[in-house]
Scaffold this motif. Structure first.
Motif, PDB file in Angstrom:
ATOM      1  N   GLN A 146       0.852  -1.184   0.000  1.00  0.00           N
ATOM      2  CA  GLN A 146       0.000   0.000   0.000  1.00  0.00           C
ATOM      3  C   GLN A 146       0.889   1.236   0.000  1.00  0.00           C
ATOM      4  O   GLN A 146       1.816   1.353   0.805  1.00  0.00           O
ATOM      5  CB  GLN A 146      -0.924   0.020   1.224  1.00  0.00           C
ATOM      6  CG  GLN A 146      -1.902   1.197   1.217  1.00  0.00           C
ATOM      7  CD  GLN A 146      -2.939   1.071   2.327  1.00  0.00           C
ATOM      8  OE1 GLN A 146      -3.198  -0.012   2.823  1.00  0.00           O
ATOM      9  NE2 GLN A 146      -3.540   2.183   2.693  1.00  0.00           N
ATOM     10  N   LYS A 170      -5.027   7.618  -7.618  1.00  0.00           N
ATOM     11  CA  LYS A 170      -5.605   6.745  -6.607  1.00  0.00           C
ATOM     12  C   LYS A 170      -6.240   5.535  -7.275  1.00  0.00           C
ATOM     13  O   LYS A 170      -6.804   5.616  -8.353  1.00  0.00           O
ATOM     14  CB  LYS A 170      -6.645   7.523  -5.797  1.00  0.00           C
ATOM     15  CG  LYS A 170      -7.122   6.814  -4.549  1.00  0.00           C
ATOM     16  CD  LYS A 170      -8.042   7.735  -3.753  1.00  0.00           C
ATOM     17  CE  LYS A 170      -8.516   7.037  -2.486  1.00  0.00           C
ATOM     18  NZ  LYS A 170      -9.391   7.914  -1.674  1.00  0.00           N
ATOM     19  N   SER A 210      -5.354   1.307  -7.845  1.00  0.00           N
ATOM     20  CA  SER A 210      -4.499   0.142  -7.609  1.00  0.00           C
ATOM     21  C   SER A 210      -3.516  -0.026  -8.757  1.00  0.00           C
ATOM     22  O   SER A 210      -3.777   0.398  -9.886  1.00  0.00           O
ATOM     23  CB  SER A 210      -5.337  -1.128  -7.459  1.00  0.00           C
ATOM     24  OG  SER A 210      -6.060  -1.393  -8.656  1.00  0.00           O
ATOM     25  N   THR A 255      -2.175  -1.371  -3.560  1.00  0.00           N
ATOM     26  CA  THR A 255      -3.231  -0.376  -3.368  1.00  0.00           C
ATOM     27  C   THR A 255      -2.618   1.019  -3.242  1.00  0.00           C
ATOM     28  O   THR A 255      -1.639   1.220  -2.523  1.00  0.00           O
ATOM     29  CB  THR A 255      -4.048  -0.687  -2.109  1.00  0.00           C
ATOM     30  OG1 THR A 255      -4.545  -2.011  -2.207  1.00  0.00           O
ATOM     31  CG2 THR A 255      -5.196   0.286  -1.954  1.00  0.00           C
ATOM     32  N   SER A 270      -3.546   4.689  -2.021  1.00  0.00           N
ATOM     33  CA  SER A 270      -4.524   5.436  -1.220  1.00  0.00           C
ATOM     34  C   SER A 270      -3.817   6.543  -0.471  1.00  0.00           C
ATOM     35  O   SER A 270      -2.598   6.698  -0.560  1.00  0.00           O
ATOM     36  CB  SER A 270      -5.226   4.488  -0.239  1.00  0.00           C
ATOM     37  OG  SER A 270      -4.282   3.917   0.648  1.00  0.00           O
TER      38      SER A 270
END
Length: 613
Positions: free
Chosen positions: A32, A100, A102, A125, A127
């Protein structure tokens, strides 16, 4: 017995398989990340206890919603705790998320001893809040072995203010400084870009977050924002050719981070004689003589020097008395793109011829410009040039030779009259001039008749030769009917570079039409730029489809035609590019630009057999 043999064989094969192992994995640094945050991914091939007979190239997948900003090869050899030989070979890729969502990373592939292996797909991901691309500390610490950065001298410039930008390449491996093969510039919207020709081959050492990097400037540019507001300079792309494996190599594209400019609008209280000139300038004027006689010429030189968008400099007018005849001024603009900005000068020379005796002042027109350092409008002005005009002694002596004076004995008043010998002399001279004229006509008349006869004979001879030639060609066609027009055309075809040169009459006619109307300035300068590029390519014998930059054309023109003509061509091209996007008042009329273009094309094509141009 057969059953025991199969079990024994499986045990042997299992032992070999346990010792000889090949694995291929995709290992992400994290699963992430935030927007603009770099992340490392290793595609690692591990080979244990197996002889490498054939090792293929690792085929990486495509990466969506991301930018590839770095890549390096992994090569290790070690022994594990059991004494097994382990070879690690792979590629580490550094990605940066751009939006934003993936990042999907599909399977990578490689072949070892003719057997294919694949990694498992990954999902990372994206974010959180976006990270600023200008945060060097966080960004550079994760860039790996090399990265690219654009450094700007001023991020909040004024409209039309020139800013210097340097593109720098950083690497921890000094040998990669010789691996650069291509640099691609972005399409800069709202910015006029000038390349600096100066070559800076200095390699520096810089410490970034505790790591030592070798750095080198690979491109310097001067950028002029043509509009106010936020302008984004998109990433530059540098291609590196780096080793891949033991014997191969591959190309890798790395990008610089985008740079944001907050362009300030020029103050609205601009003077009437402001034409968009921004920078620092000064003006000086002089005359080659301060005292002269009537009908004697004096030259006034006005020179403007400075740094900025010097192509918008306007030649100042000279305000003089009605008793002074003023000729059309001649101007010469010289400029140079340096690492400090565009520097240059405009020199204007004007010839004045006074007609009457007296003392006169020559006033030079004031020109306004905006100084971004002091953030205000300034004016270029000089003191008036004083000249003292005396009577012409030659004219006075000539008049005195035809006048005598006497006094009336009664009144004492001087009476001017022409003496008899002077009148007689004038009459004789008049008759002499008339007789000379008649004699000249009588002498020239036979010569004119002879010339006419020669011309007539030449025309008759030409017609006769042409008729005989056409008869011979007809006879050849009868004797050899296979020689058709198509065959002739096939044998006489020539490449573009040897074809009849274009005199650009139709293009200049259209350019003149646009200048006369004066309603579509942008269309005028687009056509002007097209004509200038094609004229240069024709003069240099370049193919129509070949692509060269304006810098290359300028250098070739300088080599072939000299610096003065190439400088004139560059200044017109530069003006067409700036004026097309400029929102300020024009510095001079379109008709004047058209006239300069026509004269320039005539100079360039002097030796290309263009007649009646």
């Amino acid at each position: 017995m057969r059953k025991f043999f199969i079990i024994f064989l499986l045990i042997i094969l299992g032992t070999i398989w346990a010792k000889a192992q090949v694995s291929f994995h995709a290992i992400p640094q994290k699963n992430q990340v935030g927007i603009n945050e770099p992340v490392r991914i290793q595609f690692l091939l591990s080979i244990k206890n197996e002889e490498i007979k054939n090792l293929g190239r690792i085929k990486l997948p495509s990466f969506s919603n991301t930018q590839v900003i770095g890549r390096q090869v992994i090569q290790n050899q070690s022994y594990d705790s059991e004494g097994n030989n382990v070879i690690e070979y792979g590629v580490e890729v550094i990605l940066r998320a751009v939006k934003k969502g993936s990042i999907r990373i599909d399977a990578a592939q490689v072949s070892v001893n003719y057997k294919k292996y694949e990694t498992k797909p990954l999902i990372i991901t994206v974010s959180g809040e976006p990270n600023s691309p200008e945060e060097d500390t966080a960004f550079n610490s994760k860039m790996g072995e090399f990265f690219l950065k654009l450094k700007v001298s001023e991020k909040s410039p004024y409209q039309n203010e020139g800013i210097v930008t340097n593109l720098k390449f950083y690497t921890r491996r000094i040998e990669l400084l010789n691996s650069m093969t291509n640099l691609t510039m972005p399409d800069c919207q709202g910015v006029f870009v000038q390349h600096v020709k100066e070559r800076n081959n200095v390699v520096e050492q810089e410490i970034i977050n505790g790591d030592i990097y070798f750095s080198k400037v690979i491109g310097s540019y001067i950028m002029f924002p043509t509009q106010s507001g936020t302008i984004i300079i998109n990433p530059f792309i540098l291609t590196l050719t780096i080793p891949d494996g033991f014997f191969n190599e591959h190309d890798l594209n790395i990008k610089s981070a985008p740079v944001s400019l907050q362009v300030k609008k020029l103050p609205e209280d601009s003077p009437e004689n402001f034409y968009g000139l921004v920078g620092q300038f000064y003006m000086q004027a002089s005359a080659n003589k301060k005292e002269l006689q009537t009908e004697e010429a004096v030259t006034v030189n006005v020179e403007i020097n400075g740094k900025g968008n010097i192509s918008l400099l306007k030649s100042p007018n000279l305000n003089v008395s009605e008793d002074i005849e003023k000729y059309t001024p001649k101007s010469k603009l010289e400029s140079e793109n340096t690492s400090d900005g565009i520097r240059g000068k405009l020199n204007t020379s004007t010839i004045l011829v006074p007609q009457k005796v007296g003392k006169y002042n020559v006033n030079v027109e004031t020109i306004s410009y905006f100084d971004p350092k002091e953030q205000k409008y300034k004016q270029l002005s000089v003191e008036p040039i004083s000249i003292n005009v005396l009577s012409n002694s030659l004219i006075k002596n000539d008049e005195d030779s035809y006048n005598v004076s006497s006094k009336d004995s009664d009144s004492g008043i001087a009476i001017h009259h022409e003496p008899k010998f002077t009148i007689r002399k004038k009459v004789e001279e008049a008759f002499k001039m008339k007789n000379n004229s008649v004699e000249k006509v009588l002498i020239l008349l036979p010569l004119v008749l002879i010339f006419v006869i020669i011309i007539g004979l030449a025309i008759i001879l030409f017609i006769y030769i042409k008729k005989n030639k056409s008869k011979k060609e007809e006879s050849k066609k009868i004797l050899n009917p296979t020689l058709t027009k198509e065959n002739k055309f096939t044998f006489s075809r020539k490449p573009y570079i040897n074809s009849v040169p274009n005199d650009y009459k139709s293009e200049l006619s259209e350019l003149n039409h646009l200048a006369q109307e004066g309603t579509d300035k942008k269309e005028f300068y687009i056509l002007l730029e097209k004509i200038l590029i094609e004229v240069a390519q024709q003069r240099l014998r370049n193919e129509k489809e070949s692509y060269v930059t304006s810098v290359d054309l300028e250098e070739e023109l300088a080599d072939k035609l000299g610096d003065e003509l190439s400088e004139e061509w560059k200044n017109l091209l530069l003006k067409s590019q700036i004026e097309r996007y400029s929102s300020v008042t024009e510095q001079e009329s379109l008709l004047s630009v058209y006239s300069k273009t026509k004269d320039l094309i005539k100079k360039i094509n002097t030796d290309l057999n263009l007649k009646n141009f």
